[in-house]
Design a protein around this motif. Sequence first.
Motif, short mmCIF file in Angstrom:
data_model
loop_
_atom_site.label_atom_id
_atom_site.label_comp_id
_atom_site.label_asym_id
_atom_site.label_seq_id
_atom_site.Cartn_x
_atom_site.Cartn_y
_atom_site.Cartn_z
N ARG A 1 -9.69 -2.31 -0.24
CA ARG A 1 -9.56 -0.85 -0.08
C ARG A 1 -10.21 -0.37 1.22
O ARG A 1 -9.70 0.51 1.89
CB ARG A 1 -10.20 -0.13 -1.26
N THR B 1 -1.53 4.44 5.00
CA THR B 1 -1.08 5.15 3.79
C THR B 1 0.11 4.39 3.19
O THR B 1 0.21 4.23 1.99
CB THR B 1 -0.68 6.61 4.10
N ARG C 1 -2.99 3.66 -1.66
CA ARG C 1 -3.47 2.91 -2.81
C ARG C 1 -2.78 1.55 -2.91
O ARG C 1 -1.67 1.37 -2.41
CB ARG C 1 -3.26 3.72 -4.09
N LEU C 2 -3.44 0.60 -3.57
CA LEU C 2 -2.89 -0.75 -3.72
C LEU C 2 -1.95 -0.78 -4.92
O LEU C 2 -2.29 -0.32 -5.99
CB LEU C 2 -4.02 -1.77 -3.94
N PHE D 1 -1.32 1.74 -9.74
CA PHE D 1 -1.94 2.05 -8.44
C PHE D 1 -3.45 1.97 -8.56
O PHE D 1 -4.03 2.53 -9.48
CB PHE D 1 -1.52 3.46 -7.99
N SER D 2 -4.08 1.23 -7.64
CA SER D 2 -5.56 1.23 -7.66
C SER D 2 -6.12 1.57 -6.29
O SER D 2 -5.48 1.46 -5.30
CB SER D 2 -6.12 -0.12 -8.10
N ARG E 1 -8.56 1.59 4.23
CA ARG E 1 -9.12 2.88 4.67
C ARG E 1 -9.43 2.87 6.17
O ARG E 1 -9.02 3.77 6.91
CB ARG E 1 -10.40 3.18 3.88
N VAL F 1 0.87 -1.18 0.00
CA VAL F 1 0.00 0.00 0.00
C VAL F 1 0.90 1.23 0.00
O VAL F 1 1.83 1.32 0.83
CB VAL F 1 -0.92 0.03 1.25
#
Length: 283
Positions: A74, A83, A40-41, A282-283, A78, A36
């Motif tokens: 995600r 982060t 983002r993944l 990045f997703s 979150r 991460v």
Amino acid sequence: RTAYVNGRYCDLRDACVNVEDRGYQFADGVYEVCEVRGARLVDFPRHMVRLQRSLRELQIDEPMPITALAIIMREVVRRNRVTYGIVYLQVTRGVARRDHAFPPSSVKPSVVVTARALDYEKKQQTAATGIKVITLAENRWPRVDIKSVSLLPNVLAKQEAREKGAYEAWYVDSDGFVTEGASSNAWIVTKDGRAVTRSVDRGILAGITRAVLVEVMGALQIRLEERPFTPAEAREAAEAFVTSASQIVMPVVAIDGRVVGNGQPGGITRQLREEFHRFSAFS
Ligand code: PMP
């Protein structure tokens, strides 16, 4: 901290699976770890392609569409305010009365997702000094191409490394060649600047970081040789490093107590680490 377990988000301390979960009783399951970054993944689609392959090889049903898994992963990231760190996904064959053979098809796979923040500065410091590795005889089953949660040999290898003041253990096959690390792929850089790593056709897990790094090398015009190497060649190499989702490109500065190169992270290794995420999705 929050986990996802079979349809529910719950406090990690209360996150439980049934004692008859086949992951618990037989290590009958698979997993993925994604890095991460910036919340983002990293390279999520590639991890999901590998997950689907692992599941297929073990004839475990896909628990849900990948789009749903993405939403859950995600959401766990979150809720944990990660982060920088990792997100862990585990899918097992599910809960059934203990019996080695597969349970009836009505048994649904179990899904667990956790996420953990990592200390970015600490990781960068480790990368600045590099890690030590030991070598040991390959003792895993032949299907290490499947990312299975059956990791007892890897657990013992990592522990042996730790007891010897090293961080990672490199397996050496019966022909005397390094296969991979207990939780990473193994690389060297020759004195004339060629990166060497074993090809994915036998004896290793097809690392996602490895695959992306191959593309990075193409773009940076760093020559690549996909072939096995021995611990002796590695000790004499200019540079060495390992790759994994949680380490990205991590310099190796000693192998079995002998320094690699000048005992500092190598220049090509450093360059690859710095450039890596320019080529990530990045997703
Ligand atoms: N080999 C093994 C045995 C591993 O456990 C890992 C880390 N999951 C890797 C290689 C590296 O794979 P990836 O780059 O996809 O994290």
